[in-house]
Write a protein that holds these residues in place. Sequence first.
Motif, PDB file in Angstrom:
ATOM      1  N   VAL A  53      -1.870  38.823  11.568  1.00  0.00           N
ATOM      2  CA  VAL A  53      -2.560  37.867  10.685  1.00  0.00           C
ATOM      3  C   VAL A  53      -2.884  36.575  11.455  1.00  0.00           C
ATOM      4  N   HIS A  54      -4.140  36.130  11.268  1.00  0.00           N
ATOM      5  CA  HIS A  54      -4.610  34.884  11.910  1.00  0.00           C
ATOM      6  C   HIS A  54      -4.389  34.909  13.418  1.00  0.00           C
ATOM      7  N   ALA A  55      -4.613  36.065  14.009  1.00  0.00           N
ATOM      8  CA  ALA A  55      -4.407  36.187  15.459  1.00  0.00           C
ATOM      9  C   ALA A  55      -5.453  35.374  16.210  1.00  0.00           C
ATOM     10  N   ARG A  56      -5.008  34.711  17.263  1.00  0.00           N
ATOM     11  CA  ARG A  56      -5.961  34.014  18.128  1.00  0.00           C
ATOM     12  C   ARG A  56      -5.428  34.067  19.549  1.00  0.00           C
ATOM     13  N   PRO A  57      -6.316  34.012  20.566  1.00  0.00           N
ATOM     14  CA  PRO A  57      -5.851  34.052  21.957  1.00  0.00           C
ATOM     15  C   PRO A  57      -5.279  32.693  22.365  1.00  0.00           C
ATOM     16  N   LEU A  58      -4.196  32.730  23.129  1.00  0.00           N
ATOM     17  CA  LEU A  58      -3.587  31.508  23.659  1.00  0.00           C
ATOM     18  C   LEU A  58      -3.748  31.496  25.167  1.00  0.00           C
ATOM     19  N   ILE A  59      -4.089  30.354  25.713  1.00  0.00           N
ATOM     20  CA  ILE A  59      -4.089  30.172  27.170  1.00  0.00           C
ATOM     21  C   ILE A  59      -3.009  29.149  27.484  1.00  0.00           C
ATOM     22  N   PRO A  80       4.706  43.158  19.813  1.00  0.00           N
ATOM     23  CA  PRO A  80       4.024  44.175  18.985  1.00  0.00           C
ATOM     24  C   PRO A  80       2.649  43.751  18.476  1.00  0.00           C
ATOM     25  N   LEU A  81       2.361  42.448  18.568  1.00  0.00           N
ATOM     26  CA  LEU A  81       1.104  41.977  17.974  1.00  0.00           C
ATOM     27  C   LEU A  81       0.038  41.613  19.006  1.00  0.00           C
ATOM     28  N   GLY A  82       0.341  41.758  20.277  1.00  0.00           N
ATOM     29  CA  GLY A  82      -0.684  41.383  21.247  1.00  0.00           C
ATOM     30  C   GLY A  82      -0.320  41.697  22.684  1.00  0.00           C
ATOM     31  N   SER A  83      -1.372  41.689  23.515  1.00  0.00           N
ATOM     32  CA  SER A  83      -1.161  41.878  24.963  1.00  0.00           C
ATOM     33  C   SER A  83      -0.677  40.561  25.575  1.00  0.00           C
ATOM     34  N   GLN A  84      -0.290  40.604  26.834  1.00  0.00           N
ATOM     35  CA  GLN A  84       0.131  39.386  27.537  1.00  0.00           C
ATOM     36  C   GLN A  84      -0.284  39.505  28.989  1.00  0.00           C
ATOM     37  N   ALA A  85      -1.114  38.578  29.441  1.00  0.00           N
ATOM     38  CA  ALA A  85      -1.629  38.589  30.817  1.00  0.00           C
ATOM     39  C   ALA A  85      -0.963  37.480  31.617  1.00  0.00           C
ATOM     40  N   PHE A  86      -0.642  37.815  32.883  1.00  0.00           N
ATOM     41  CA  PHE A  86      -0.034  36.874  33.821  1.00  0.00           C
ATOM     42  C   PHE A  86      -0.908  36.840  35.067  1.00  0.00           C
ATOM     43  N   PHE A  87      -1.467  35.656  35.411  1.00  0.00           N
ATOM     44  CA  PHE A  87      -2.191  35.563  36.673  1.00  0.00           C
ATOM     45  C   PHE A  87      -1.608  34.437  37.517  1.00  0.00           C
ATOM     46  N   GLY A 147      -0.552  33.276  16.402  1.00  0.00           N
ATOM     47  CA  GLY A 147      -0.830  33.644  15.012  1.00  0.00           C
ATOM     48  C   GLY A 147       0.463  33.869  14.254  1.00  0.00           C
ATOM     49  N   GLU A 148       0.325  34.429  13.071  1.00  0.00           N
ATOM     50  CA  GLU A 148       1.493  34.615  12.215  1.00  0.00           C
ATOM     51  C   GLU A 148       2.272  35.873  12.606  1.00  0.00           C
ATOM     52  N   GLY A 149       3.509  35.921  12.219  1.00  0.00           N
ATOM     53  CA  GLY A 149       4.326  37.117  12.439  1.00  0.00           C
ATOM     54  C   GLY A 149       5.191  36.991  13.686  1.00  0.00           C
ATOM     55  N   ASP A 150       6.167  37.871  13.758  1.00  0.00           N
ATOM     56  CA  ASP A 150       7.107  37.849  14.882  1.00  0.00           C
ATOM     57  C   ASP A 150       6.553  38.728  16.007  1.00  0.00           C
ATOM     58  N   ASN A 151       6.211  38.080  17.113  1.00  0.00           N
ATOM     59  CA  ASN A 151       5.580  38.815  18.216  1.00  0.00           C
ATOM     60  C   ASN A 151       6.530  39.051  19.374  1.00  0.00           C
ATOM     61  N   LEU A 152       7.828  39.105  19.080  1.00  0.00           N
ATOM     62  CA  LEU A 152       8.773  39.330  20.184  1.00  0.00           C
ATOM     63  C   LEU A 152       9.887  40.259  19.734  1.00  0.00           C
ATOM     64  N   GLU A 153      10.044  41.339  20.454  1.00  0.00           N
ATOM     65  CA  GLU A 153      11.172  42.265  20.224  1.00  0.00           C
ATOM     66  C   GLU A 153      11.891  42.441  21.550  1.00  0.00           C
ATOM     67  N   GLU A 154      13.201  42.294  21.553  1.00  0.00           N
ATOM     68  CA  GLU A 154      13.989  42.429  22.780  1.00  0.00           C
ATOM     69  C   GLU A 154      14.845  43.683  22.707  1.00  0.00           C
TER      70      GLU A 154
END
Length: 167
Positions: A53-59, A80-87, A147-154
């Motif tokens: 919900v209300h997902a948006r890209p973060l830089i 679970p809610l998004g990809s993660q890029a590392f450069f 965005g909303e929701g828990d985007n981290l699972e360990e």
Amino acid sequence: MDTTRTIAIEPLTREAFAPFGQVIETEGAHSYPINAGKTQRFHDLARVELGGVHARPLISIFRGQPYELPLELRMVERHPLGSQAFFPLSERPFLVIVAADEAGTPGTPRAFLASPGQGVNIAMNTWHGVLTPLEAESDFLIVDRGGEGDNLEEFHFPLPYNVVLAD
Ligand SMILES: NC(=O)N[C@@H](O)C(=O)O
Ligand code: NI
């Protein structure tokens, strides 16, 4: 008896990393000239995934402290809610540790050594180790999901893995 399990570090390649996401690099990438030929655009190098919900890209920029090798790996996480890029914003190497999902928990992890000029985009909901710079404090440009929701699972391993340079 050795109670830890050993993971030998592999070189990072697009092919080897494909089950976990994409390698961000100019080598072998599709590119074309723009700005009257003064700039080369290395185009569409990775697939940004934004869910929930209300997902948006973060830089963001992550300033990571270095880890020593051999590395003791006790935990992996996933988003679970998004990809993660590392450069990387330096020429220093870093480790990318990932694992396939096996019925909701990570399988045997794999560790990849990124060469100068290589970054990664970790696909949505893919188990991975946290940012692991080597040698010195290093900055990385990050593109991931807000965005909303828990985007981290360990997931904490019952026994650590010992991540070592290959013989
Ligand atoms: N927690 C956080 O923002 N960083 C981790 O997701 C990581 O992969 O380093
Ligand atoms: Ni992460």
